[in-house]
Design an enzyme around this catalytic site. Structure first.
Site, PDB file in Angstrom:
ATOM      1  N   CYS A   1     -87.749 -26.425  11.881  1.00 54.87           N
ATOM      2  CA  CYS A   1     -88.042 -25.055  12.300  1.00 54.87           C
ATOM      3  C   CYS A   1     -87.878 -25.006  13.800  1.00 54.87           C
ATOM      4  O   CYS A   1     -88.615 -25.665  14.544  1.00 54.87           O
ATOM      5  CB  CYS A   1     -89.464 -24.656  11.906  1.00 54.87           C
ATOM      6  SG  CYS A   1     -89.889 -22.955  12.408  1.00 54.87           S
TER       7      CYS A   1
ATOM      8  N   GLU B   1     -83.234 -19.839  10.331  1.00 52.67           N
ATOM      9  CA  GLU B   1     -82.561 -21.097  10.061  1.00 52.67           C
ATOM     10  C   GLU B   1     -81.063 -20.821  10.008  1.00 52.67           C
ATOM     11  O   GLU B   1     -80.640 -19.689   9.723  1.00 52.67           O
ATOM     12  CB  GLU B   1     -83.054 -21.717   8.749  1.00 52.67           C
ATOM     13  CG  GLU B   1     -82.629 -23.159   8.531  1.00 52.67           C
ATOM     14  CD  GLU B   1     -82.986 -24.061   9.702  1.00 52.67           C
ATOM     15  OE1 GLU B   1     -82.085 -24.278  10.556  1.00 52.67           O
ATOM     16  OE2 GLU B   1     -84.131 -24.515   9.786  1.00 52.67           O
TER      17      GLU B   1
END
Length: 223
Positions: free
Chosen positions: A2, A104
């Site tokens: 992340c 992402e």
């Protein structure tokens, strides 16, 4: 992993959602939160939950150089209970890192397509995090890292890792368990169920951390 996320809720909503009584100093929403920035986190001080800012990128208390934080924005939950950088923190320095979506990048050949990923059934949520205090030559830093795990079926098409999002009814348990063994914290994380996610493409505008406005989350027009 992340490496970017958002927090767009207003302060009152955050205080109500997480049961925080005191206001948040200098709260600001963000469309593009990046490593090295101060991020909103919640800790338990032994008496109550407190919300405040930690720098994203863990600098362990024993580190010689604060620059190590840029390499430690994430911690692998599978091994955090064994690693020197995280083992002690798994026991007694756990935190919630407040968010409402994350980004992402899905690789397609030589290209990477950014996606915004949210929970299907709720807005605000918390990543499972660890924090530490570093002090050297009169300088103090309070920093954090986000715990990650192997991607579930939904995320595998996008990336092989994903952040751990705590179920709403497990947030306080992560914070308030007191001093437990690193192994117990590890087993707690392994027991968590993953909520349903949804994702959509956004423009490469989000790739630059300097960009922080509504264009970061605007759905990419489909031809």
């Amino acid at each position: 992993m992340c490496g970017r996320y958002t927090l767009l809720a207003d302060e009152v909503e955050i205080l109500e959602e997480f049961g925080i009584e005191q206001s948040i100093d200098d709260y600001q929403l963000s469309y593009n939160i990046a490593p090295g920035q101060n991020v909103l986190a919640i800790i338990h001080d032994g008496k109550a939950k407190r919300a405040g800012y930690l720098r994203w990128g863990l600098v362990p208390s024993w580190a010689n150089d604060e620059k190590i934080g840029y390499k430690m924005i994430n911690a692998r939950s599978e091994t955090a209970h064994e690693k020197p950088s995280f083992k002690r923190l798994m026991s007694r320095k756990r935190c919630l890192i407040v968010a409402d979506s994350f980004y992402e990048w899905r690789r397609d050949g030589n290209e990477k397509q950014p996606k915004r990923i949210r929970l299907e059934n709720r807005g605000l949520f918390a990543f499972a995090g660890l924090w530490d205090k570093w002090e050297q030559d009169g300088k103090k830093l309070f920093t954090c890292t986000i715990l990650t795990k192997e991607a579930n079926g939904f995320m595998q098409d996008i990336h092989h890792r994903m952040p751990i999002i705590l179920p709403k009814d497990k947030q306080d348990a992560w914070l308030e368990a007191g001093e437990q063994s690193p192994e117990e914290a590890h087993h707690f994380l392994r027991s968590l169920e993953i909520e349903n996610l949804r994702a959509y493409d956004v423009a490469s505008y989000v790739n630059s951390a300097k960009n922080n406005d509504e264009d970061c989350i605007a759905p990419l027009a489909q031809n």
